[in-house]
Motif scaffolding. Sequence first.
Motif: not given
Length: 249
Positions: A14-18, A51-53, A84-86, A144-146, A199-203
């Motif tokens: 539920i959390h990926m910068h894809l 994505p980041h807000s 969106c990761e706000v 997110a990622h508390v 995952t909060d995967a970025h790259r």
Amino acid sequence: MGKGSENGDKMIDIHMHLIPGVDDGAADMEMALSMALRAMDQGVTAIIATPHSAAFDGDPQRTVEQFNRLRAGLSRLLPVYLGCEVYCAPERMRTVTEALKTGRYPRMNGTSYVLTEFSPWVTEEDALVCAAALLRDGWKPVLAHVERYERLRSSVTALRAMGCLMQINAYSLYDEEDAAIRTFAQRLALDRVADVLGTDAHRTYHRPPSVRMGLKWLYENCAADYADSLSWWEAARLFEIREDSDGGI
Ligand SMILES: [Fe+2]
């Protein structure tokens, strides 16, 4: 795997910068597809691209267009949804709640849930102020990622009591090198107060999708019903994810 759930290698991320080229996540479509394949190979069956807000502050239409290109590119592989990761801080909450109300900042697959990010050094007082502002407008914060917020480690109970949900990163359960973060993520799972996984995967070369060992730890150390809930069932229910759809908006 572990305690024997037949779903033990399955996860909704539920959390990926894809979305390619819109934030510090996937640089281009090729990298986005490579990241999605790496996630799928480890059991991810659906993704909410978050994505980041800031990606919606400048040219939100371009970000949505890039999402639609991504969704088309992945259509035969797995469903991808928009979120969106706000970024929230007390002085930003008027802007944030306005952007949520107008739809500039997407909620999680159009539901009332909002993936909520703070400064790494956020205090409990500021987190409570931000959560209250979101809740007041009818939004449901998913923190997110508390496990990464050092100063919120004794605040999780209060934040949950307000109505916040807790997202932890799959890699934090096993692969995280910072022992304090890893131990706290494990504690949240063992106490069944973590709600959903990301995952909060970025790259491909920076925080790549890392799921396998975290899921293994989860199923070996927690009851299978909770492990199923944390890794996919609760996300499917809350965010109306259908793993057989294409995630279109
Ligand atoms: Fe993130």
